[in-house]
Enzyme design. Sequence first.
Site, mmCIF file in Angstrom:
data_model
loop_
_atom_site.group_PDB
_atom_site.id
_atom_site.type_symbol
_atom_site.label_atom_id
_atom_site.label_comp_id
_atom_site.label_asym_id
_atom_site.label_seq_id
_atom_site.Cartn_x
_atom_site.Cartn_y
_atom_site.Cartn_z
ATOM 1 N N ARG A 34 1.367 88.862 5.865
ATOM 2 C CA ARG A 34 2.501 89.594 5.288
ATOM 3 C C ARG A 34 2.401 89.682 3.767
ATOM 4 O O ARG A 34 2.831 90.670 3.171
ATOM 5 C CB ARG A 34 3.813 88.901 5.698
ATOM 6 C CG ARG A 34 5.077 89.712 5.386
ATOM 7 C CD ARG A 34 6.288 89.007 5.919
ATOM 8 N NE ARG A 34 7.521 89.756 5.723
ATOM 9 C CZ ARG A 34 8.619 89.262 5.172
ATOM 10 N NH1 ARG A 34 8.646 88.003 4.748
ATOM 11 N NH2 ARG A 34 9.691 90.013 5.043
ATOM 12 N N MET A 60 11.370 95.083 3.104
ATOM 13 C CA MET A 60 10.612 94.645 4.281
ATOM 14 C C MET A 60 11.563 93.785 5.110
ATOM 15 O O MET A 60 12.090 92.791 4.611
ATOM 16 C CB MET A 60 9.415 93.791 3.881
ATOM 17 C CG MET A 60 8.374 94.443 3.028
ATOM 18 S SD MET A 60 7.093 93.240 2.509
ATOM 19 C CE MET A 60 6.274 92.889 4.065
ATOM 20 N N SER A 61 11.779 94.161 6.342
ATOM 21 C CA SER A 61 12.645 93.346 7.201
ATOM 22 C C SER A 61 12.024 91.976 7.426
ATOM 23 O O SER A 61 10.800 91.792 7.301
ATOM 24 C CB SER A 61 12.861 94.036 8.547
ATOM 25 O OG SER A 61 13.591 95.225 8.393
ATOM 26 N N GLU A 62 12.853 91.007 7.784
ATOM 27 C CA GLU A 62 12.356 89.674 8.075
ATOM 28 C C GLU A 62 11.408 89.721 9.280
ATOM 29 O O GLU A 62 11.594 90.518 10.196
ATOM 30 C CB GLU A 62 13.503 88.702 8.316
ATOM 31 C CG GLU A 62 14.479 89.123 9.396
ATOM 32 C CD GLU A 62 15.655 89.906 8.842
ATOM 33 O OE1 GLU A 62 15.421 90.781 7.986
ATOM 34 O OE2 GLU A 62 16.785 89.656 9.299
#
Length: 220
Positions: A34, A60-62
């Site tokens: 990530r 950015m989503s978790e």
Amino acid sequence: MHSEAEATAEFLLRLRAQGIRDLALLRALERIPRRSFAPHRYADLAGRDVALPIGCGQTMSEPSLIAHMIEALELASDHRLLEVGTGSGYCTAIVARLCALVVSLERYRTLVLEAQTRFSAAASGSVRIVWADALAAAPELGMFNRILVHGAVTEPPAALLDRLGPNGIMVFARGQTKPATERVGQRLMQLRREAGGGVTEKDVGTARLGPLLCGLSQQL
């Protein structure tokens, strides 16, 4: 200080603890760092289960939310996937390992250019990043087995439903969003198109996504 291998192992254990069981998905998450998709100033936070700011006011989503969304797609290796909202390209890179083709639509030109450069460098032939308004998805895109929407809507958009083939699945967030960072009442939905053309929906959990916006942005 943990090694990178130890940090990755802890990352995967956290996802397993939150209910992620798909082994192919877990392997893809293990192989796609990530931090490679996060802005440099947030690289030290990339291993945590938190949303991170990126360009154009997006996030950015978790990882746990991304994993639940992908798992709900029930991807197979021969599927064509339409992704709405490329963002950093992190999710795009993961699903590209799980299906035959990913066509990813992004309304912000800056994010498109960054993602195209990233995937060009990776020489990925299974990914197309397109600057486009997903709420006016063109018929020329063709039909898809799966559609993943990184945005909250009150109802699944008709333009996207028109691109979903028989026995297809669309995953999206349903619910209201408020200004700034407060996002309330959202549910992650799995919509399934039956062979006869009808659709059914299943609530598969909670979500925290920004609203799905229409139009194009030249933001640079």
